[in-house]
Write a protein that holds these residues in place. Structure first.
Motif, PDB file in Angstrom:
ATOM      1  N   VAL A   6       0.816  -1.376   0.047  1.00 29.00           N
ATOM      2  CA  VAL A   6       0.138   0.185   0.095  1.00 29.00           C
ATOM      3  C   VAL A   6       0.994   1.319  -0.106  1.00 29.00           C
ATOM      4  O   VAL A   6       1.818   1.354   0.690  1.00 29.00           O
ATOM      5  CB  VAL A   6      -0.851   0.072   1.233  1.00 29.00           C
ATOM      6  N   TYR A   7       0.450   2.194  -1.060  1.00 27.25           N
ATOM      7  CA  TYR A   7       1.255   3.433  -0.973  1.00 27.25           C
ATOM      8  C   TYR A   7       0.054   4.549  -0.853  1.00 27.25           C
ATOM      9  O   TYR A   7      -1.036   4.296  -0.772  1.00 27.25           O
ATOM     10  CB  TYR A   7       1.815   3.835  -2.449  1.00 27.25           C
ATOM     11  N   LYS A   8       0.372   5.793  -0.110  1.00 25.72           N
ATOM     12  CA  LYS A   8      -0.482   6.875   0.025  1.00 25.72           C
ATOM     13  C   LYS A   8      -0.091   8.111  -0.568  1.00 25.72           C
ATOM     14  O   LYS A   8       1.223   8.259  -0.801  1.00 25.72           O
ATOM     15  CB  LYS A   8      -0.789   6.897   1.559  1.00 25.72           C
ATOM     16  N   TYR A   9      -0.904   8.955  -1.142  1.00 28.13           N
ATOM     17  CA  TYR A   9      -0.737   9.723  -1.950  1.00 28.13           C
ATOM     18  C   TYR A   9      -1.728  11.122  -1.455  1.00 28.13           C
ATOM     19  O   TYR A   9      -3.120  10.672  -1.569  1.00 28.13           O
ATOM     20  CB  TYR A   9      -0.517   9.813  -3.351  1.00 28.13           C
ATOM     21  N   THR A  10      -1.376  12.090  -1.244  1.00 23.24           N
ATOM     22  CA  THR A  10      -2.412  13.492  -0.982  1.00 23.24           C
ATOM     23  C   THR A  10      -1.876  14.524  -1.723  1.00 23.24           C
ATOM     24  O   THR A  10      -0.975  15.279  -1.569  1.00 23.24           O
ATOM     25  CB  THR A  10      -2.194  13.838   0.487  1.00 23.24           C
ATOM     26  N   PRO A  11      -2.760  14.677  -2.782  1.00 24.49           N
ATOM     27  CA  PRO A  11      -2.445  15.801  -3.729  1.00 24.49           C
ATOM     28  C   PRO A  11      -2.798  17.112  -3.059  1.00 24.49           C
ATOM     29  O   PRO A  11      -3.710  17.288  -2.311  1.00 24.49           O
ATOM     30  CB  PRO A  11      -3.431  15.559  -5.116  1.00 24.49           C
ATOM     31  N   VAL A  12      -1.860  18.041  -3.145  1.00 19.90           N
ATOM     32  CA  VAL A  12      -2.251  19.476  -2.615  1.00 19.90           C
ATOM     33  C   VAL A  12      -3.536  20.031  -3.252  1.00 19.90           C
ATOM     34  O   VAL A  12      -4.411  20.605  -2.582  1.00 19.90           O
ATOM     35  CB  VAL A  12      -0.757  20.356  -3.023  1.00 19.90           C
ATOM     36  N   SER A  13      -3.481  19.891  -4.509  1.00 21.33           N
ATOM     37  CA  SER A  13      -4.651  20.435  -5.299  1.00 21.33           C
ATOM     38  C   SER A  13      -5.230  19.384  -6.062  1.00 21.33           C
ATOM     39  O   SER A  13      -4.598  18.509  -6.419  1.00 21.33           O
ATOM     40  CB  SER A  13      -4.336  21.728  -6.348  1.00 21.33           C
ATOM     41  N   ASP A  14      -6.347  19.778  -6.806  1.00 21.21           N
ATOM     42  CA  ASP A  14      -7.232  18.531  -7.827  1.00 21.21           C
ATOM     43  C   ASP A  14      -5.985  17.988  -8.697  1.00 21.21           C
ATOM     44  O   ASP A  14      -5.437  19.183  -9.556  1.00 21.21           O
ATOM     45  CB  ASP A  14      -8.367  18.897  -8.316  1.00 21.21           C
ATOM     46  N   GLU A  15      -6.011  16.810  -9.051  1.00 21.30           N
ATOM     47  CA  GLU A  15      -4.899  16.455 -10.036  1.00 21.30           C
ATOM     48  C   GLU A  15      -5.638  15.531 -10.922  1.00 21.30           C
ATOM     49  O   GLU A  15      -6.390  14.639 -10.448  1.00 21.30           O
ATOM     50  CB  GLU A  15      -3.664  15.986  -9.552  1.00 21.30           C
ATOM     51  N   ASN A  16      -5.273  15.432 -12.109  1.00 18.56           N
ATOM     52  CA  ASN A  16      -5.276  14.111 -12.892  1.00 18.56           C
ATOM     53  C   ASN A  16      -4.039  13.218 -12.829  1.00 18.56           C
ATOM     54  O   ASN A  16      -3.023  13.998 -13.316  1.00 18.56           O
ATOM     55  CB  ASN A  16      -5.756  14.639 -14.394  1.00 18.56           C
ATOM     56  N   VAL A  17      -4.210  11.976 -12.302  1.00 19.19           N
ATOM     57  CA  VAL A  17      -2.808  11.321 -12.008  1.00 19.19           C
ATOM     58  C   VAL A  17      -2.930  10.034 -13.112  1.00 19.19           C
ATOM     59  O   VAL A  17      -4.037   9.433 -13.352  1.00 19.19           O
ATOM     60  CB  VAL A  17      -2.601  11.114 -10.739  1.00 19.19           C
ATOM     61  N   MET A  18      -1.684   9.492 -13.026  1.00 22.02           N
ATOM     62  CA  MET A  18      -1.683   8.117 -13.725  1.00 22.02           C
ATOM     63  C   MET A  18      -0.558   7.379 -12.732  1.00 22.02           C
ATOM     64  O   MET A  18       0.439   7.614 -12.427  1.00 22.02           O
ATOM     65  CB  MET A  18      -1.317   7.863 -15.205  1.00 22.02           C
ATOM     66  N   PHE A  19      -1.284   6.170 -12.444  1.00 23.24           N
ATOM     67  CA  PHE A  19      -0.101   4.908 -11.844  1.00 23.24           C
ATOM     68  C   PHE A  19      -0.189   3.797 -12.830  1.00 23.24           C
ATOM     69  O   PHE A  19      -1.147   3.383 -13.054  1.00 23.24           O
ATOM     70  CB  PHE A  19      -0.935   4.671 -10.263  1.00 23.24           C
ATOM     71  N   SER A  20       0.876   3.356 -12.913  1.00 27.13           N
ATOM     72  CA  SER A  20       1.132   2.391 -13.642  1.00 27.13           C
ATOM     73  C   SER A  20       2.020   1.494 -13.241  1.00 27.13           C
ATOM     74  O   SER A  20       3.114   1.764 -12.856  1.00 27.13           O
ATOM     75  CB  SER A  20       1.525   3.034 -15.064  1.00 27.13           C
ATOM     76  N   LEU A  21       1.873   0.184 -13.540  1.00 28.19           N
ATOM     77  CA  LEU A  21       2.883  -1.022 -13.084  1.00 28.19           C
ATOM     78  C   LEU A  21       3.492  -1.312 -14.523  1.00 28.19           C
ATOM     79  O   LEU A  21       3.940  -2.486 -14.740  1.00 28.19           O
ATOM     80  CB  LEU A  21       2.044  -2.336 -12.521  1.00 28.19           C
ATOM     81  N   CYS A  22       2.920  -0.875 -15.765  1.00 27.31           N
ATOM     82  CA  CYS A  22       3.365  -1.247 -17.280  1.00 27.31           C
ATOM     83  C   CYS A  22       4.758  -1.211 -17.238  1.00 27.31           C
ATOM     84  O   CYS A  22       5.415  -0.314 -16.923  1.00 27.31           O
ATOM     85  CB  CYS A  22       2.826  -0.406 -18.285  1.00 27.31           C
ATOM     86  N   GLY A  23       5.518  -2.140 -17.845  1.00 24.88           N
ATOM     87  CA  GLY A  23       6.856  -2.333 -18.371  1.00 24.88           C
ATOM     88  C   GLY A  23       7.744  -2.727 -17.397  1.00 24.88           C
ATOM     89  O   GLY A  23       9.065  -2.072 -17.433  1.00 24.88           O
ATOM     90  N   GLY A  24       7.483  -3.275 -16.493  1.00 24.89           N
ATOM     91  CA  GLY A  24       8.515  -3.789 -15.513  1.00 24.89           C
ATOM     92  C   GLY A  24       7.923  -4.648 -14.266  1.00 24.89           C
ATOM     93  O   GLY A  24       8.505  -4.800 -13.496  1.00 24.89           O
ATOM     94  N   THR A  25       6.723  -4.918 -14.471  1.00 25.32           N
ATOM     95  CA  THR A  25       6.076  -5.950 -13.382  1.00 25.32           C
ATOM     96  C   THR A  25       6.057  -7.335 -13.920  1.00 25.32           C
ATOM     97  O   THR A  25       5.720  -7.625 -14.909  1.00 25.32           O
ATOM     98  CB  THR A  25       4.809  -5.384 -13.132  1.00 25.32           C
ATOM     99  N   GLU A  26       6.591  -8.274 -12.863  1.00 27.76           N
ATOM    100  CA  GLU A  26       7.049  -9.737 -13.492  1.00 27.76           C
ATOM    101  C   GLU A  26       5.788 -10.615 -13.270  1.00 27.76           C
ATOM    102  O   GLU A  26       6.232 -11.944 -12.933  1.00 27.76           O
ATOM    103  CB  GLU A  26       8.120 -10.024 -12.953  1.00 27.76           C
ATOM    104  N   TYR A  27       4.436 -10.428 -12.719  1.00 21.90           N
ATOM    105  CA  TYR A  27       3.551 -11.327 -12.388  1.00 21.90           C
ATOM    106  C   TYR A  27       2.254 -10.679 -12.854  1.00 21.90           C
ATOM    107  O   TYR A  27       2.311  -9.599 -13.292  1.00 21.90           O
ATOM    108  CB  TYR A  27       3.751 -11.500 -11.060  1.00 21.90           C
TER     109      TYR A  27
END
Length: 174
Positions: free
Chosen positions: A48-69
């Motif tokens: 688990v990771y946690k993230y609190t943006p300071v202001s409204d944001e469009n974000v992308m989180f990706s596991l593409c290109g380096g995850t082995e399962y």
């Protein structure tokens, strides 16, 4: 005595993402199964990771290109409500694009499908809406409209992500 929990075991000791862009890697096999997203996930270890943006944001989180399962990923709020999830966005790897509210803490959970676990590479980035750059030398324009106000890039993000995000194109010779 009892072993200390690794950082990222659950929301109470989630790994902090202090800003975007962000890159981290790890191995889910050292974690326990604390959370389940929905029907795609089963009893797989998760981190688990946690993230609190300071202001409204469009974000992308990706596991593409380096995850082995066969991985899965979801984003939930402090109440445990899932706000976004992904399974097979690029092969067996997940990728989430989501609009996050400023001042709200979100938890990004990396897990596996059907007990899958192993090495993962997590990338997080911010979308720069309405900002366009010249194509880098050697790049080619994709089949998409000219970007402008309220433009949504439905391809690979390209110049609209920080850092810029381009997919490698394999050229076939005829």
């Amino acid at each position: 005595g009892p072993q200390p929990q690794p950082i990222g075991e659950n929301i109470s000791n989630a790994k902090p993402i202090t800003g975007l862009p962000y890159n981290d890697s790890g191995n889910t096999s050292i974690f326990m199964d604390d959370y389940r997203a929905d029907s795609y996930s089963s009893s797989s270890p998760d981190v688990v990771y946690k993230y609190t943006p300071v202001s409204d944001e469009n974000v992308m989180f990706s596991l593409c290109g380096g995850t082995e399962y066969d991985a899965a990923m979801f984003v939930m709020d402090a109440e445990g409500t899932i706000v976004a999830s992904s399974d097979d966005a690029c092969g067996l790897e997940p990728e989430i694009a989501s609009n996050l509210s400023g001042g709200t803490t979100y938890y990004i959970v990396v897990e596996g499908y059907n007990r899958g676990c192993g090495f993962y590479l997590l990338k997080g980035m911010k979308e720069n809406l309405g900002i366009c750059f010249e194509c880098p030398q050697g790049a080619r324009i994709e089949d998409e409209p000219i970007c402008g106000d309220n433009y949504v890039d439905n391809y690979d993000g390209g110049c609209n992500w920080d850092p810029n995000r381009f997919l490698r194109v394999d050229c076939g010779y005829i």
